[in-house]
Scaffold this active site. Sequence first.
Site, PDB file in Angstrom:
ATOM      1  N   HIS A   1      85.721  35.045  24.861  1.00 53.08           N
ATOM      2  CA  HIS A   1      86.303  36.090  25.705  1.00 53.08           C
ATOM      3  C   HIS A   1      87.510  35.585  26.492  1.00 53.08           C
ATOM      4  O   HIS A   1      88.481  36.336  26.686  1.00 53.08           O
ATOM      5  CB  HIS A   1      85.237  36.650  26.650  1.00 53.08           C
TER       6      HIS A   1
ATOM      7  N   SER B   1      77.380  39.841  28.707  1.00 45.89           N
ATOM      8  CA  SER B   1      77.313  38.826  27.649  1.00 45.89           C
ATOM      9  C   SER B   1      76.241  37.777  27.897  1.00 45.89           C
ATOM     10  O   SER B   1      75.957  37.421  29.045  1.00 45.89           O
ATOM     11  CB  SER B   1      78.668  38.114  27.527  1.00 45.89           C
TER      12      SER B   1
END
Length: 539
Positions: free
Chosen positions: A472, A355
């Site tokens: 997340h 990410s």
Amino acid sequence: MNKKALSILMRARMKPNDRTNLSLSPIPLTNARSQMQQQQQNSLPNGSPGDGNSAPNDSGNSDREFKSVRASMHSAISMNKTEVLDDVLNNFSEGYLSLSRENRRKLLLVLAREYDLNRSQVRELIKQYLGLELPADKAQVSGSEDEGLFSSFYRVERNLRHALQPVYEVLFERLNTHPGGLRTLSILREDILSILTEENIASLRALDSYLMEKFITWLSPAALELHQITWDDPASLLEKIVAYEAVHPISNLLDLKRRLGIGRRCFGYLHPAIPGEPLIFIEVALLKDVAQTIQEVLWDSPPIPEGEATCALFYSISSTQPGLAGINLGKFLIKRVVTQVKREMPHISTFATLSPIPGFMSWLLSKLASQRLLAEGDNLSQPQAEGSSSTFYENILKPKEEEALMSLPKDIATGENGMDVMFNLLTSTSYKWIHSPELLSALKSPLMRLCARYLLQEKKRGKALDSVANFHLQNGAMVERINWMADRSDKGLSQSGGIMVNYVYRLDHIEEYAHSYFSNAEIHASSALHHWVDVTDTA
């Protein structure tokens, strides 16, 4: 539109190395829709409806269009004749899309203010409710006597619930069940959000809040279809993937084909009201190990045989509907994809991400700039108060990091102290530091340590400051590893100094981690991450 046309479209619209204008958010919202709309508008004559730049002599037409759409909106809300309602809703949807930006704003304000709830009625019902007498001992009331005593309460409560529903709810509900209406509502909310970024209008914010609650109800996971997007899908759908990919833009047809081929997966959530266009989609790489750089995911050697993969790596998640901002479809999508991949490939044991860290460099440069200003202020005050130091001053560098930065040759790095040197290097638009082993060596330790601090310790309202991290973590992931020079693109360097992060979804702990983050703002992280953060040493 066939795949040949798609190839031509991509060559015309996409620039392989131009990755600077795309957003980085947990569910990134691209400017693809506005670009497409602009292309359509450019094909219209000057002053055509929808371009927002009508010439002065067209103001009369603009006023007439506004009044016409306002009338169709009123009819869509007030009409009870179902046989003509579809035509009225069509007229409103088409008319709204034809309006200029200013007329859309005017119409939304009319909707928010004139079709709100009736507060006089609400106040009167509250007075009635407060005037009702509760039985002295409810425990002694039962059966038919109970029904008689509480019938007045039930009646006023029912009326109060109805009165607390704004009139514009009728428009929302009718559009939701009308073909193409959900898309219209999404565009409508996109416009609301755009206005609210410029003006804090209470009535419009209430309208947005109510519509968002409706979207959350309508777009429950049960109403969404998980679809695996492949090369065999219609070219019109693949065009949407190209247009809305926001994290790692698709540069050409070969790039798209690779992302949909062996060792890769792409899943999207479809809704029957918006056929052929995923509301959100996620891209997955099947690997032996958790990747440390985006290069090895996008461009390195051919994918391994899928039977040898042990890791499913989520490397991009993109939203196609800016009007659905704030609705966490990504959470449900990730869980559905994990279940799907696990069912199809039981040998996959690790589910992780690679990410971006979109807010890191902005936070760091702001920190460095503020410390420079504080240091300059202290220097000016020294004659009056020798040895004074600002309460807010913090040397965010460790002694060894300061020494390494100050020992760099002056022809490649300048500054009065380590933070000065670091600030000057990182704000260089040429990113010359990534091409110098000496500069990379001096910057690696402070950048990696401060990045770990940013992810684990910097908070906003008790949650992770970084938007992707917050996304997340609230979904139940843990922070596993940060990776040096994982994204050397201009975007990666400007957003996070080239650093990327792996979040890991441990299937047995997803709910536990999500709950502890939500309840106590606890961020679960590996020992390797904690190694970078030493909270006891502030030198």
